[in-house]
Design a protein around this motif. Structure first.
Motif, PDB file in Angstrom:
ATOM      1  N   SER A 180       0.810  -1.228   0.000  1.00 22.06           N
ATOM      2  CA  SER A 180       0.000   0.000   0.000  1.00 22.06           C
ATOM      3  C   SER A 180       0.837   1.269   0.000  1.00 22.06           C
ATOM      4  N   ARG A 181       2.150   1.165   0.266  1.00 18.72           N
ATOM      5  CA  ARG A 181       3.003   2.360   0.249  1.00 18.72           C
ATOM      6  C   ARG A 181       3.707   2.551  -1.093  1.00 18.72           C
ATOM      7  N   GLY A 182       3.578   1.611  -1.990  1.00 16.37           N
ATOM      8  CA  GLY A 182       4.168   1.756  -3.312  1.00 16.37           C
ATOM      9  C   GLY A 182       3.366   2.707  -4.174  1.00 16.37           C
ATOM     10  N   ARG A 183       3.887   3.019  -5.353  1.00 15.47           N
ATOM     11  CA  ARG A 183       3.214   3.999  -6.222  1.00 15.47           C
ATOM     12  C   ARG A 183       1.818   3.532  -6.625  1.00 15.47           C
ATOM     13  N   LEU A 184       1.721   2.294  -7.116  1.00 15.72           N
ATOM     14  CA  LEU A 184       0.407   1.779  -7.509  1.00 15.72           C
ATOM     15  C   LEU A 184      -0.451   1.524  -6.277  1.00 15.72           C
ATOM     16  N   GLY A 185       0.141   0.989  -5.224  1.00 11.30           N
ATOM     17  CA  GLY A 185      -0.616   0.692  -4.017  1.00 11.30           C
ATOM     18  C   GLY A 185      -1.260   1.923  -3.413  1.00 11.30           C
ATOM     19  N   ARG A 186      -0.551   3.049  -3.405  1.00 10.85           N
ATOM     20  CA  ARG A 186      -1.116   4.283  -2.860  1.00 10.85           C
ATOM     21  C   ARG A 186      -2.323   4.738  -3.678  1.00 10.85           C
ATOM     22  N   ALA A 187      -2.206   4.624  -4.998  1.00  9.81           N
ATOM     23  CA  ALA A 187      -3.301   5.046  -5.864  1.00  9.81           C
ATOM     24  C   ALA A 187      -4.517   4.129  -5.706  1.00  9.81           C
ATOM     25  N   VAL A 188      -4.291   2.821  -5.643  1.00  8.98           N
ATOM     26  CA  VAL A 188      -5.397   1.873  -5.472  1.00  8.98           C
ATOM     27  C   VAL A 188      -6.082   2.093  -4.128  1.00  8.98           C
ATOM     28  N   THR A 189      -5.289   2.303  -3.083  1.00  8.07           N
ATOM     29  CA  THR A 189      -5.851   2.541  -1.751  1.00  8.07           C
ATOM     30  C   THR A 189      -6.762   3.762  -1.752  1.00  8.07           C
ATOM     31  N   ALA A 190      -6.284   4.874  -2.295  1.00  9.57           N
ATOM     32  CA  ALA A 190      -7.080   6.102  -2.317  1.00  9.57           C
ATOM     33  C   ALA A 190      -8.336   5.935  -3.160  1.00  9.57           C
ATOM     34  N   ASP A 191      -8.219   5.252  -4.304  1.00 15.51           N
ATOM     35  CA  ASP A 191      -9.356   5.090  -5.194  1.00 15.51           C
ATOM     36  C   ASP A 191     -10.450   4.240  -4.560  1.00 15.51           C
ATOM     37  N   LEU A 192     -10.078   3.142  -3.930  1.00 16.15           N
ATOM     38  CA  LEU A 192     -11.087   2.265  -3.336  1.00 16.15           C
ATOM     39  C   LEU A 192     -11.744   2.908  -2.125  1.00 16.15           C
ATOM     40  N   LEU A 228      -3.285   5.532 -15.440  1.00 14.82           N
ATOM     41  CA  LEU A 228      -3.666   5.010 -14.132  1.00 14.82           C
ATOM     42  C   LEU A 228      -5.181   5.045 -13.959  1.00 14.82           C
ATOM     43  N   THR A 229      -5.825   6.074 -14.479  1.00 13.55           N
ATOM     44  CA  THR A 229      -7.283   6.184 -14.365  1.00 13.55           C
ATOM     45  C   THR A 229      -7.984   4.984 -14.980  1.00 13.55           C
ATOM     46  N   LEU A 230      -7.522   4.548 -16.162  1.00 13.81           N
ATOM     47  CA  LEU A 230      -8.093   3.370 -16.810  1.00 13.81           C
ATOM     48  C   LEU A 230      -7.904   2.128 -15.945  1.00 13.81           C
ATOM     49  N   VAL A 231      -6.715   1.971 -15.378  1.00 12.97           N
ATOM     50  CA  VAL A 231      -6.433   0.802 -14.556  1.00 12.97           C
ATOM     51  C   VAL A 231      -7.320   0.779 -13.309  1.00 12.97           C
ATOM     52  N   LEU A 232      -7.501   1.920 -12.675  1.00 14.44           N
ATOM     53  CA  LEU A 232      -8.330   1.967 -11.464  1.00 14.44           C
ATOM     54  C   LEU A 232      -9.785   1.647 -11.793  1.00 14.44           C
ATOM     55  N   ARG A 233     -10.283   2.152 -12.914  1.00 11.18           N
ATOM     56  CA  ARG A 233     -11.657   1.822 -13.325  1.00 11.18           C
ATOM     57  C   ARG A 233     -11.791   0.332 -13.612  1.00 11.18           C
ATOM     58  N   GLY A 234     -10.800  -0.228 -14.306  1.00 11.19           N
ATOM     59  CA  GLY A 234     -10.840  -1.654 -14.615  1.00 11.19           C
ATOM     60  C   GLY A 234     -10.761  -2.519 -13.377  1.00 11.19           C
ATOM     61  N   LEU A 235      -9.945  -2.104 -12.429  1.00 16.19           N
ATOM     62  CA  LEU A 235      -9.813  -2.855 -11.183  1.00 16.19           C
ATOM     63  C   LEU A 235     -11.138  -2.880 -10.421  1.00 16.19           C
ATOM     64  N   ARG A 236     -11.844  -1.757 -10.398  1.00 14.61           N
ATOM     65  CA  ARG A 236     -13.146  -1.731  -9.729  1.00 14.61           C
ATOM     66  C   ARG A 236     -14.139  -2.667 -10.419  1.00 14.61           C
ATOM     67  N   CYS A 237     -14.059  -2.782 -11.738  1.00 17.39           N
ATOM     68  CA  CYS A 237     -14.940  -3.708 -12.456  1.00 17.39           C
ATOM     69  C   CYS A 237     -14.619  -5.157 -12.093  1.00 17.39           C
ATOM     70  N   LEU A 238     -13.343  -5.493 -11.996  1.00 16.95           N
ATOM     71  CA  LEU A 238     -12.960  -6.841 -11.576  1.00 16.95           C
ATOM     72  C   LEU A 238     -13.497  -7.149 -10.190  1.00 16.95           C
ATOM     73  N   LEU A 239     -13.373  -6.194  -9.279  1.00 19.69           N
ATOM     74  CA  LEU A 239     -13.858  -6.403  -7.920  1.00 19.69           C
ATOM     75  C   LEU A 239     -15.375  -6.595  -7.894  1.00 19.69           C
ATOM     76  N   ALA A 240     -16.083  -5.780  -8.652  1.00 17.93           N
ATOM     77  CA  ALA A 240     -17.543  -5.868  -8.649  1.00 17.93           C
ATOM     78  C   ALA A 240     -18.028  -7.202  -9.197  1.00 17.93           C
ATOM     79  N   ARG A 241     -17.319  -7.728 -10.214  1.00 18.01           N
ATOM     80  CA  ARG A 241     -17.731  -8.980 -10.850  1.00 18.01           C
ATOM     81  C   ARG A 241     -17.088 -10.211 -10.206  1.00 18.01           C
TER      82      ARG A 241
END
Length: 281
Positions: free
Chosen positions: A9-21, A186-199
Motif C-alpha cells: 500500500s506504500r508503493g506507487r500503484l498501491g497508494r493510488a489503489v488505496t485512495a481510489d477504493l 492510471l485512471t483506466l487501470v483503477l476503473r478496470g480494477l473496480r470492475c474486476l472487484l464488482a464482478r
C-alpha cells in the motif's frame, strides 16, 4: 461494507489503489513493510481473514532489483503471491495479483500478447514476476491475475512525466528503441480494477488502452500536446536514468467482457491526460 486488504500500500500503484477504493466506499486495510512482510507465511496467515478481498500491488521492480538482494526479490515477487494464493484458496477470499507485461520480456512481439500466451522470461526480474504468477495460481484461489504494461499517471512520476519535464525545459526527449506497447493511464487501470472487484472475475486478464505505439511515437505525442519542437532521441544502453522497458502490447479481449466501459485509444487518452494535468511532473 466490503473490506479490501491492499498489500504494497506504500508503493506507487498501491497508494493510488488505496485512495481510489476508499473514495468508492470500500473499507481499506493497508499492509506493507516494515510492519507487514507478506513473504512470511505466518504473517500472511495471521491477517488473511481480516479482509473480504485482497489486492497484491507489491513488487521489487526491475530498477531496484539491481540494488536489492535476490532474497528480497524472491520474497516479494514469488513467495508473497504464492502465500496469498494458497491462503486465499483456504479461506475462500477473492484475491487479485497485479502483474506485468514483463513476463513476456524475452519474446519478440509481432502481435499483441494474449492472456493464454506462455510467458518467457530471460532475466531475473522477468523470471521472478513470471514465477510469482505461477505461485499465485498453484492452489487455484478464487481470484485473478491482472497484467499491466506501460502505465502512466502514477504518483512520483513515470516515463510520460519524464518526457514532459524534458520538453518543458527545452531538452530532447529520450526514448528507448525497439519496443512496442500501449501507453495506459492510471485512471483506466483503477476503473478496470473496480470492475474486476464488482464482478469477482477469475482468470488471467490484460488491461491496457487500445492500440499500439513505439516509445518514440508516445514521446512525439507528448511533444504535440505541449506544442514543443524538441527532438526525440534514441536512448543508448548506457543512458543512466532510464528504467528498464519491456514489451507492453497486450490483447485485452477477456477483460472487455468484464468492463462496464469501452477502453479508450491510447493517443486521445494520453492527449486528454496531458491537457487535464498541466505542469504535472
Amino acid at each position: 461494507m466490503t473490506t479490501v486488504g491492499i498489500i504494497g500500500s506504500r508503493g506507487r500503484l498501491g497508494r493510488a489503489v488505496t485512495a481510489d477504493l476508499r473514495s468508492a466506499d470500500y473499507a481499506v486495510r493497508e499492509y506493507d513493510l516494515p510492519e507487514f512482510d507478506g513473504g512470511d507465511f505466518v504473517a500472511m496467515e495471521r491477517v488473511i481473514r481480516d479482509a473480504d478481498i485482497w489486492i497484491n500491488c507489491a513488487e521489487i521492480s526491475a530498477r531496484f532489483l539491481r540494488s536489492d538482494s535476490p532474497r528480497q526479490a524472491f520474497a516479494a515477487n514469488i513467495m508473497l503471491p504464492g502465500h496469498l494464493g494458497e491462503l486465499a484458496a483456504q479461506a475462500g477470499r477473492y484475491a487479485i495479483h497485479i502483474s506485468t507485461s514483463a513476463v513476456f520480456g524475452g519474446l519478440p512481439q509481432p502481435h499483441p500478447f494474449a492472456e493464454e500466451d506462455e510467458p518467457y522470461s530471460i532475466d531475473g526480474y522477468e523470471r521472478s514476476r513470471s514465477n510469482g504468477e505461477k505461485a499465485f495460481l498453484l492452489h487455484r484461489p478464487p481470484g485473478a491475475i491482472l497484467r499491466l504494461g506501460w502505465l502512466y499517471g502514477l504518483p512520483d512520476g513515470d516515463f510520460i512525466a519524464r518526457w514532459r519535464l524534458a520538453a518543458s525545459a527545452g531538452r530532447p526527449m529520450v526514448a528507448e528503441p525497439g519496443m512496442s506497447g500501449t501507453p495506459t493511464s492510471l485512471t483506466l487501470v483503477l476503473r478496470g480494477l473496480r470492475c474486476l472487484l464488482a464482478r469477482r472475475a477469475e482468470g488471467i486478464f490484460h488491461l491496457a488502452a487500445r492500440g499500439c505505439a513505439t516509445r518514440a511515437e508516445a514521446a512525439a505525442c507528448v511533444g504535440t500536446a505541449l506544442k514543443s519542437r524538441v527532438p526525440v532521441l534514441e536512448a543508448s544502453e548506457t543512458t543512466p536514468e532510464l528504467d528498464p522497458v519491456f514489451p507492453g502490447w497486450l490483447q485485452c479481449r477477456k477483460i472487455d467482457a468484464v468492463l462496464d466501459f469501452k477502453r479508450p485509444a491510447w493517443q486521445p487518452a494520453l492527449l486528454e491526460y496531458l491537457h487535464s494535468t498541466p505542469g504535472r511532473g
